[in-house]
Design an enzyme around this catalytic site. Sequence first.
Site, PDB file in Angstrom:
ATOM      1  N   HIS A 152      11.958 126.830  73.573  1.00 36.66           N
ATOM      2  CA  HIS A 152      10.584 126.851  74.077  1.00 36.66           C
ATOM      3  C   HIS A 152      10.463 126.201  75.461  1.00 36.66           C
ATOM      4  O   HIS A 152       9.936 126.802  76.410  1.00 36.66           O
ATOM      5  CB  HIS A 152       9.657 126.105  73.111  1.00 36.66           C
ATOM      6  CG  HIS A 152       9.627 126.666  71.728  1.00 36.66           C
ATOM      7  ND1 HIS A 152       9.818 127.994  71.452  1.00 36.66           N
ATOM      8  CD2 HIS A 152       9.412 126.071  70.519  1.00 36.66           C
ATOM      9  CE1 HIS A 152       9.721 128.199  70.153  1.00 36.66           C
ATOM     10  NE2 HIS A 152       9.482 127.044  69.566  1.00 36.66           N
TER      11      HIS A 152
ATOM     12  N   ARG B 104      -2.079 122.626  80.526  1.00 43.35           N
ATOM     13  CA  ARG B 104      -2.159 122.193  79.119  1.00 43.35           C
ATOM     14  C   ARG B 104      -2.137 123.439  78.245  1.00 43.35           C
ATOM     15  O   ARG B 104      -3.097 124.212  78.200  1.00 43.35           O
ATOM     16  CB  ARG B 104      -3.436 121.395  78.886  1.00 43.35           C
ATOM     17  CG  ARG B 104      -3.671 121.001  77.439  1.00 43.35           C
ATOM     18  CD  ARG B 104      -4.926 120.168  77.282  1.00 43.35           C
ATOM     19  NE  ARG B 104      -4.733 118.861  77.884  1.00 43.35           N
ATOM     20  CZ  ARG B 104      -4.142 117.831  77.287  1.00 43.35           C
ATOM     21  NH1 ARG B 104      -3.669 117.974  76.067  1.00 43.35           N
ATOM     22  NH2 ARG B 104      -4.024 116.683  77.892  1.00 43.35           N
TER      23      ARG B 104
ATOM     24  N   GLN C 189      -1.634 123.389  74.882  1.00 44.12           N
ATOM     25  CA  GLN C 189      -2.355 123.082  73.649  1.00 44.12           C
ATOM     26  C   GLN C 189      -2.504 121.570  73.544  1.00 44.12           C
ATOM     27  O   GLN C 189      -1.679 120.825  74.096  1.00 44.12           O
ATOM     28  CB  GLN C 189      -1.623 123.647  72.420  1.00 44.12           C
ATOM     29  CG  GLN C 189      -0.277 123.000  72.140  1.00 44.12           C
ATOM     30  CD  GLN C 189       0.444 123.625  70.955  1.00 44.12           C
ATOM     31  OE1 GLN C 189       0.433 124.824  70.753  1.00 44.12           O
ATOM     32  NE2 GLN C 189       1.086 122.781  70.167  1.00 44.12           N
TER      33      GLN C 189
ATOM     34  N   ASP D  23     -10.678 122.054  88.133  1.00 39.34           N
ATOM     35  CA  ASP D  23     -10.446 122.226  86.694  1.00 39.34           C
ATOM     36  C   ASP D  23     -10.785 123.639  86.239  1.00 39.34           C
ATOM     37  O   ASP D  23     -11.874 124.146  86.496  1.00 39.34           O
ATOM     38  CB  ASP D  23     -11.309 121.204  85.941  1.00 39.34           C
ATOM     39  CG  ASP D  23     -11.101 121.247  84.443  1.00 39.34           C
ATOM     40  OD1 ASP D  23     -10.198 121.973  83.988  1.00 39.34           O
ATOM     41  OD2 ASP D  23     -11.840 120.568  83.732  1.00 39.34           O
TER      42      ASP D  23
END
Length: 481
Positions: free
Chosen positions: A218, A347, A349, A375
């Site tokens: 991963h 991000r 998760q 953001d």
Amino acid sequence: MCTASCTRFLPCATQITGYARSKMDDAGLKERLQPYLKGDADLVQKFLDQCTYMQGDYDPDSPGYAKIAKAVQEWEQQPRCPAGRLFYLALPPYVYPQVCKGLAKHCRDFGPDKHPNSWVRVIVEKPFGQDLETSEELANQLGALFPEDKLYRIDHYLGKELSQNLLVMRWANPIFGAWWNRHYINNVQISFKEDFGTQGRGGYFDSYGIIRDVIQNHLTQLLALIAMECPSSSHPDDIRDEKCKVLRCIPPVGIKDCVLGQYTAGNGQPGYLEDPTVPEGSKAPTYAACRLHICNDRWAGVPFVLRAGKALNERSVVVRIQLNAPPVPLFGPRSMHNNMRDEFVLRLQPGEAIYAKMVVKKPGLEMDTEMSELDLSYSSRYSDVKIPDAYERLILDCIRGDQQHFVRRDELRAAWAIFTPLLHAIDRGEITPEPYTYGSRGPPSQDKFLAESGYQRSTRYEWKPAGAVAKSAESSNEAKL
């Protein structure tokens, strides 16, 4: 796949068959599936009507494969049109060769009336071997039965929304090209954190450890997407060529470039060695931080730290690309600016978000600085959009014949070459993992390791997600890192 069916992404004439050794019938399968299916009751029922079950063994000569072949041929009896056969092997890797032999022998042939656009494809799940040698052995066995363009090695992180956004973000926006290199980037942190332990699956986990389970696949795939050069086209092979090239530029990880840990009892939870399924005295790491170096012109001298752990203080997957501090500090002492490094953060998760941390003037009469952000929080910007499940997306890619988000054999070989020497040292018991308490941030020595890798934690920053007034958990996450 129920969502794909309900939203009409699956072909109308789709049939789904479960095949396993367990004794069960169609009704039993549907009863097991029902609690996990959400949405319109009629559409869910329509999906369940497409599902059947067959019981059989994995041995290549099992009569179960002939039953599958007969059922498939009956389903395909319709006006001459292309037919697709997708076999998803959610099985232990050691049975892949015998199952693929059975499928190749009984279920691959369409007969003399085959439509020229009909196809057979096979999805296999990780782990693809335990090291470079066993991975190559498995690849040779499967490759003798199905060619590379029919084999789809699934890594569900390549199906995550932000993983797929990496390519678009990097190569559709020229603004990133100017600073996405060693001249501006100081270090890259790719972190995977789980807030639970092995939960009775320690026997399985112990045979692999955290590096095989998470880092070699991963996190290494995320590294490749971050560090690769621009492909010559969006063709799957061109993209995977570039991923493979950058992985080949990474020397094997040495013992000095890693921190290993194993969680102990704490916060009312048992330690790893207290799991009854874990062998007594096991040295399998449940935490690892590996520092990788990419030996090419773009990334020479930039540490990439891949770290993953179980039983930590939170559940998250975050990429932090930290930039260099200004060479000449204009607003305040250098020490202050070192603690206010610009960062580009992805991000994955929980709560998908992309944001850039930067130094700005603090509003008011004083010439003071603080950290703020640009953001893109998906929960705010795309509040009316359902982000597809990674597996759902990848299975649809396989049906379409798109291998872009699947792992090619040479990619797999390059990834195993990076970690195999370290894994062999761990397997020989040459490294004793450092204990850390269940629910903590990880082994205490990781702070020194991260500092040596150039990482500086921001001490004057609180992230407030778009549309929120209250402080986000990000402020505490910064402190936890």
